[in-house]
Design an enzyme around this catalytic site. Structure first.
Site, PDB file in Angstrom:
ATOM      1  N   CYS A  26      20.225 -40.219  55.721  1.00  0.00           N
ATOM      2  CA  CYS A  26      21.292 -39.890  55.426  1.00  0.00           C
ATOM      3  C   CYS A  26      22.201 -38.676  56.279  1.00  0.00           C
ATOM      4  O   CYS A  26      21.103 -38.216  57.205  1.00  0.00           O
ATOM      5  CB  CYS A  26      21.468 -39.827  53.976  1.00  0.00           C
ATOM      6  SG  CYS A  26      21.260 -39.057  52.184  1.00  0.00           S
ATOM      7  N   HIS A 540      29.587 -33.644  49.863  1.00  0.00           N
ATOM      8  CA  HIS A 540      29.620 -34.355  49.373  1.00  0.00           C
ATOM      9  C   HIS A 540      29.818 -35.786  48.038  1.00  0.00           C
ATOM     10  O   HIS A 540      29.759 -34.639  47.236  1.00  0.00           O
ATOM     11  CB  HIS A 540      27.642 -34.098  49.358  1.00  0.00           C
ATOM     12  CG  HIS A 540      26.886 -35.654  49.191  1.00  0.00           C
ATOM     13  ND1 HIS A 540      26.949 -36.459  48.165  1.00  0.00           N
ATOM     14  CD2 HIS A 540      25.193 -36.129  50.225  1.00  0.00           C
ATOM     15  CE1 HIS A 540      25.685 -37.080  48.629  1.00  0.00           C
ATOM     16  NE2 HIS A 540      25.041 -36.945  49.841  1.00  0.00           N
TER      17      HIS A 540
END
Length: 618
Positions: A26, A540
């Site tokens: 990721c 995030h």
């Protein structure tokens, strides 16, 4: 390789390559699916130089690397001979048909642009040499050099076969067989003979494939599917020879009977359309390209337009779709930026604009576009206006490029041909340079920042205060949560850097400062920003939301975009994300914390867009 040792160390301490079932990544982490978690030495992995932390959760062993994780990912795949896994982490966003088409064409043509430009320039030099009687067109020297200059164009299917094979992830050498099939002397001889030709009893439509573009792209695209099918049905023991023969026996007939003729037919009609446009309204395309080329460059569309031009050149022997308008645009942009360097009183702008003007006059306009014209706006308007006018002149005069080459004053010889295109191309460049400079000089103003009244601590001046601290405003509306309370070790231990978290009450991420988008992960759950003052920020959204693969997220910006504080960056659906079983708490991390003496968190319990949540002190 830079990350080879790091990759080796990680693989060693997670149980070796044999313990890896699959690997994805990721925005900050390598995500391993391991066969046996018990043999992993977690402490040793944490202590590897280059590893921030590691977490074992959600069925994955996650090694936190940072924003350069993609480089490490490729190193691990190479060192461990691990096939890149596209199933765990999507390789890209889903795109519309038109967007995917242009992306594919651009991806195929970009790698061969250098070869085409070099060969085109050699042709242009030869045209110049014969015009001034430096070389006789009957000489052997001319004949040999012209042969060399023509190779990239005559054997275009070979160049495109290699590039398309990489784009479609199929066997390059098989693709070259199909390129050779299209230009083989036997096929050319059958066509030239004029007799009816049949394959497997089916009549073939004979076409000229030398210099063609579309046929080989269609054939290699078809090859990629047939090859994957052949690999799937073929036993491992005989894959080496059976996969190629199955692919050849299926793709070759389909290519010659259907895909090749279809591609040639499409190419002819593309060229016919632009020829008709040139006859009826020759000014339209060069004017639009001259005015809009900066926007085409920003979106990468200029590669796709260039691909259409390659089809036109292959069919009729010259190009009008892109080169004349791009010449007008590039020269107007170079002149516009030079005008800024002359008029501006700011030393930093003068220095930047001067260097950008020099590269733009050589046809490399990205520094000028992103560094000056797009940033200051007015030079961009001057560029587009001057480029449109110069492009209009090129269009009404029917300027044609007879060879490939970059669009600069140094490549004007590519317009030497059977008409007066060279003279009118020179005039086009002159119009663009004069108008670009004049418009930009008249439009440009050094913007002065409005003074801001601030409460200054005792002993500090405004200048000292602004120089020594950078503020990050809340990118999300919601409740403030201390970072140590986030249920994720990579964030709660502050291994990624100091910061804060917000429990969102609204599903929108806003720009927390003026700056630039540095990283935007394809699943859109995280974004990396850099402020104009140098603060590097990671936002995030949620915990482990990478597994949603982009569902419930909508990105409103792209990598390298310039952003303004308060601008919407990402939209996300809080209720849908929670319903899918994920926490929406959003860590906001200053990833270059080490560059600052301290990072001070806000003491507010709830924040809106006008609240400072982090202050980085130098």
């Amino acid at each position: 390789m830079k990350y080879e040792q790091l990759a080796n160390d990680i693989l060693t301490h997670i149980g070796g390559r044999e313990n890896v079932a699959s690997l994805t990544h990721c925005i900050t982490r390598l995500r391993f699916q391991l066969k046996d978690d018990s043999i992993v030495d977690k402490d040793k992995v944490k202590n590897i130089d280059g590893v921030v932390s590691c977490v074992n959760k959600g069925g994955q062993f996650q090694v936190v690397i940072g924003t350069h994780v993609e480089d490490v990912y490729h190193a691990v795949c190479k060192v461990g001979k691990i096939e890149a896994d596209s199933s765990g982490e999507p390789s890209g966003e889903k795109k519309g048909l038109i967007s995917a088409f242009f992306d594919t064409i651009a991806g195929i043509f970009v790698p061969i642009i250098g070869a085409l430009a070099g060969a085109g320039m050699l042709k242009a030099i030869l045209s110049l040499a014969t015009t001034f009687n430096w070389v006789s067109p009957e000489s052997q020297t001319y004949t040999i050099l012209f042969m060399v200059s023509d190779i990239a164009f005559y054997y275009m299917p070979f160049f495109l076969a290699v590039s398309a094979a990489k784009k479609f992830k199929t066997n390059t050498f098989l693709a070259l067989i199909f390129a050779g099939m299209l230009v083989h002397p036997t096929l050319i001889g059958l066509k030239d003979a004029g007799d009816a030709v049949a394959l497997l009893g089916i009549p073939m439509r004979m076409a000229t494939y030398t210099s063609s573009v579309i046929p080989i792209i269609l054939i290699v695209y078809f090859q990629s599917y047939i090859e994957r099918f052949a690999k799937k049905i073929t036993p491992q023991a005989v894959k080496t020879f059976l996969v190629p023969i199955i692919t050849i026996l299926i793709v070759a007939p389909v290519g010659l009977l259907a895909l090749g003729p279809i591609g040639a037919f499409v190419g002819e009609y593309v060229a016919a359309f632009f020829n008709l446009l040139n006859e009826k309204a020759s000014w339209v395309v060069p004017t639009l390209v001259g005015a809009l080329n900066p926007l085409l460059v920003m979106t990468g569309m200029h590669y796709s337009v260039g691909a259409a031009q390659a089809v036109q050149r292959a069919t009729v022997g010259y190009a009008t779709i892109y080169s004349p308008g791009a010449l007008a645009s590039n020269m107007s942009q170079a002149a516009a930026v030079f005008a800024v360097s002359i008029k501006s009183k700011k030393k930093d702008i003068t220095a930047l604009a001067s260097s950008c003007a020099a590269t733009a006059i050589c046809g490399i306009t990205e520094p000028a576009l992103y560094g000056v014209t797009l940033k200051l706006k007015r030079p961009l308007y001057a560029t587009m206006l001057a480029g449109g006018i110069a492009g209009f002149y090129a269009g009404i005069m029917g300027v044609k490029a007879y060879s490939a080459g970059t669009s600069t004053i140094f490549t004007l010889p590519i317009y030497i041909g059977q008409d007066n295109s060279f003279i009118h191309a020179c005039i086009t460049a002159g119009i663009a340079i004069v108008l670009g400079f004049v418009f930009s000089y008249l439009f440009h103003k050094d913007e002065e920042a409005a003074p801001v009244e601030e409460e200054v601590p005792a002993g500090k001046t405004n200048v000292e205060l602004n120089r020594n601290q950078s503020e990050v405003y809340a990118p999300i509306k919601g409740e403030v949560v201390a970072l140590e309370n986030v249920k994720d070790d990579a964030f709660s231990t502050m291994a990624m850097g100091k910061g804060i978290a917000i429990e969102p009450t609204e599903g929108i991420v806003y720009a927390p400062f003026d700056g630039k988008v540095e990283v935007l992960f394809k699943t859109k759950h995280a974004i990396g920003l850099r402020s104009n003052e140098g603060v590097e920020l990671l936002i995030h959204i949620g915990i482990d939301t990478v597994k949603l693969e982009g569902k419930h997220f909508e990105a409103l910006v792209s990598v390298h975009d310039t952003i303004k504080q308060g601008q919407e960056l990402i939209r996300f659906n809080i209720s849908e994300i929670k319903q899918a079983g994920y926490d929406c708490i959003t860590p906001i991390i200053i990833t270059n914390t080490g560059d600052y003496l301290d990072v001070i968190e806000s003491d507010k319990s709830n924040v809106g867009l006008d609240n400072t949540i982090l202050t980085a002190i130098k």
